[in-house]
Design an enzyme around this catalytic site. Structure first.
Site, PDB file in Angstrom:
ATOM      1  CD  GLU A  73      -3.001  -0.870   2.193  1.00 18.99           C
ATOM      2  OE1 GLU A  73      -4.088  -0.650   1.600  1.00 18.99           O
ATOM      3  OE2 GLU A  73      -3.045  -1.171   3.183  1.00 18.99           O
ATOM      4  CG  HIS A  92      -2.618   2.787   5.497  1.00 17.04           C
ATOM      5  ND1 HIS A  92      -3.894   3.146   5.504  1.00 17.04           N
ATOM      6  CD2 HIS A  92      -2.472   1.723   5.161  1.00 17.04           C
ATOM      7  CE1 HIS A  92      -4.648   1.840   5.436  1.00 17.04           C
ATOM      8  NE2 HIS A  92      -3.607   1.127   5.294  1.00 17.04           N
ATOM      9  CG  HIS A  94      -4.925  -1.528   8.973  1.00 16.50           C
ATOM     10  ND1 HIS A  94      -4.170  -2.585   8.759  1.00 16.50           N
ATOM     11  CD2 HIS A  94      -5.115  -0.989   7.922  1.00 16.50           C
ATOM     12  CE1 HIS A  94      -3.780  -2.637   7.577  1.00 16.50           C
ATOM     13  NE2 HIS A  94      -4.410  -1.591   6.820  1.00 16.50           N
ATOM     14  CG  HIS A 163      -8.268  -0.429   4.605  1.00 18.04           C
ATOM     15  ND1 HIS A 163      -7.790  -0.291   3.383  1.00 18.04           N
ATOM     16  CD2 HIS A 163      -7.269  -0.875   5.446  1.00 18.04           C
ATOM     17  CE1 HIS A 163      -6.647  -0.385   3.125  1.00 18.04           C
ATOM     18  NE2 HIS A 163      -6.110  -0.765   4.473  1.00 18.04           N
TER      19      HIS A 163
END
Ligand code: MN
Length: 245
Positions: A73, A92, A94, A163
């Site tokens: 990603e 980023h 989760h 996500h």
């Protein structure tokens, strides 16, 4: 380079504060070459050391070829740096506490003073809107990254449906601080919604905490949190090596 050590510290802090686990990543733009950024190869943030950090271009390709596997990603980072020249660092992750706000009509809002950094509005990106209902939800190419960056637009955080989230800020310290307080704000908001009507921060209160013209990422208040988190994450030695340069 001092920035590489700071990126290692950022990885360790985010792991220790439960923002990332085995997955999730943090990047920083190269201030000397704004079309490039630093990000680790595919490894859990808690385990990252200086030698794990690679330099990438805005196509999310490593500047120098490297045999080690890369984060699938990494396009999240490339696309946000491409779309937002003001952004110097991206996270980023989760973090579970934000996820309910990505799959319901309830909107995540700043409700505590340390949550003000997330900004008044937190948009939700749904990968299915443009890429259909057969993706694995991950951002695995530049097209998907750019679509996410369009939803992020000028905001600080975008949730990614079912996500996680992407956060963007003007410095590494800022993006770490925002990413630490984002799940905490989400937790408080969720609890509050079970008790009664929500009273989020006013736009004036959000503004008062935002990065104004006189804003300095190296301010004592910000440094205080950074040093505290770094110490807790077992990074005292790395912290001292940066401070002494
Ligand atoms: Mn992910």
């Amino acid at each position: 380079m001092k920035l590489i050590t700071e990126l290692v510290i950022a990885n360790r802090i985010l792991a220790n504060e439960d923002v990332v686990d085995a997955y999730g990543h943090v990047s920083v733009r190269n201030p000397e070459a704004p079309g490039r950024f630093f990000l680790a190869h595919s490894k859990s943030p808690a385990l990252i050391e200086r030698g794990d950090i690679l330099e990438f271009n805005l196509d999310a390709e490593p500047v120098r070829s490297d045999p080690r596997p890369l984060y699938l990603e990494r396009f999240i980072h490339a696309a946000i740096f491409e779309a937002r020249p003001d952004v110097m660092a991206v996270v980023h992750a989760h973090a579970e506490d934000v996820l309910p706000f990505s799959i319901t009509q309830a909107r995540l809002r700043p409700v505590i003073h340390s949550g003000a950094f997330i900004g008044a509005e937190v948009p939700v990106w749904d990968i299915a809107e443009r890429f259909g209902d057969r993706t694995n939800l991950l951002v695995t190419n530049l097209d998907q990254g750019r679509d996410l960056a369009r939803t992020l637009a000028e905001h600080n955080v975008a949730l990614m449906r079912g996500h996680g989230f992407a956060a963007a800020a003007r410095s590494l310290i800022d993006v770490v601080r925002m990413s630490v307080y984002l799940p905490r704000n989400a937790r408080v908001q969720h609890k509050a919604m079970q008790l009664g009507e929500l009273k989020p921060l006013s736009s004036g209160e959000i503004q008062a905490r935002a990065a104004g013209p006189g804003y300095k990422p190296q301010s004592p208040e910000t440094q205080r949190a950074w040093q505290y988190w770094a110490q807790r994450a077992g990074c005292a030695d790395l912290l001292n090596s940066v401070l002494s340069t």
